[in-house]
Design a protein around this motif. Sequence first.
Motif, short mmCIF file in Angstrom:
data_model
loop_
_atom_site.label_atom_id
_atom_site.label_comp_id
_atom_site.label_asym_id
_atom_site.label_seq_id
_atom_site.Cartn_x
_atom_site.Cartn_y
_atom_site.Cartn_z
N TYR A 253 1.00 -1.32 0.10
CA TYR A 253 0.07 -0.09 0.00
C TYR A 253 0.87 1.14 -0.10
N ALA A 256 2.49 1.34 -3.51
CA ALA A 256 1.30 2.09 -4.50
C ALA A 256 1.03 3.56 -4.23
N TYR A 257 0.67 3.94 -3.02
CA TYR A 257 0.50 5.32 -2.85
C TYR A 257 1.54 6.29 -3.37
N LYS A 258 2.88 5.81 -3.02
CA LYS A 258 4.17 6.81 -3.29
C LYS A 258 4.03 6.70 -4.91
N LEU A 259 3.89 5.56 -5.56
CA LEU A 259 3.85 5.72 -6.98
C LEU A 259 2.62 6.41 -7.71
N TYR A 260 1.41 6.36 -7.20
CA TYR A 260 0.38 6.97 -7.62
C TYR A 260 0.47 8.51 -7.28
N ASN A 261 1.03 8.96 -6.38
CA ASN A 261 1.47 10.33 -6.06
C ASN A 261 2.54 10.96 -7.06
N TYR A 263 3.07 9.55 -10.06
CA TYR A 263 2.33 9.71 -11.41
C TYR A 263 1.42 11.11 -11.38
N LYS A 264 0.91 11.40 -10.44
CA LYS A 264 -0.16 12.53 -10.48
C LYS A 264 0.68 13.64 -10.18
N THR A 268 5.11 14.57 -2.26
CA THR A 268 4.80 13.32 -0.91
C THR A 268 6.20 13.09 -0.21
#
Length: 318
Positions: A253, A256-261, A263-264, A268
């Motif tokens: 988690y 994934a949260y780091k990669l999502y941030n 990507y957007k 973070t």
Amino acid sequence: MDISVVIPLLNEDESLQELYDWIAKVMQSNRYLYEVIFIDDGSTDNSWKVIEELSEHNSEVKGIRFQKNYGKSQALDAGFELAQGRVVITMDADLQDNPEEIPDLYSLIVDEGFDLISGWKKKRYDNVVTKNIPSKLFNAAARKTSGLKLHDFNCGLKAYKNEVIKTVKVSGEMHRYIPVLAKNEGFHKIGEKVVQHQARKYGETKFGIDRFINGFLDLITISFLTKFGKRPMHFFGLWGTLMFIFGTTSAFYIGAYKLYNVYKGIKTILVTDNPWFYIALTSMILGTLLFLSGFIGELIIKSKSDEKHYSIREKLNF
């Protein structure tokens, strides 16, 4: 042979002759075929000399002498291995157990079919603060944990069917819990009998307040062994797996949260600055260690031998 009397002892030379004479009187008046096995647990007084003298004049007296002091559990285990009687009676050597109780204990095993009878010293002559109160607390905890409704787990005066003592293995300081060990081995007809407690006539007690502390620790041990002793993987493997899954899920988690941030394009903190990262990492490590502990425990159980944790220096009349 009807009865084997197993007596562990440590520095009790003053009481041995009197104790044997008392036992012999009871046995002869009831016409029992019997043997008396004294186990000298590393005495530094003249206890072994007294046992040698008794064995010279009485063929039913047998002796086991340890190389050093190993403890009461090891002494009982050595005596149990060699006992031949249909019923085995254990008692302490300090004259606080009354041999006059033997016929009733024998009858409960032979005539009423009990597997084990534990003595209950309902009226005691011990110090109330240092022995009686701690003993009541200890016995209450043992009853609650084991499910056995016995009032005095630590009473030295007990009677066993021979099959029980040949099945149960006593080690460490587990002599207090022989009824529990017997129950775990499938012997369920376990009872108790009120027995007389004699005031100590010679010497001083070998047990202090620390025995109750050790007793509670042993109670925790035997409670664990009762549930997981044969299958440690069921405990360690379960908790190890749960912790590893928690740690892995948390780490996934966080990543994934780091990669999502990223990507957007959201700013973070670093993964290593996130406290949950270390919680997840610790959970994964502990989970792995717990799982390995269970696995190693299973291997030890599969490969262990029945090694004895004591050394016998000499025997008499065996």
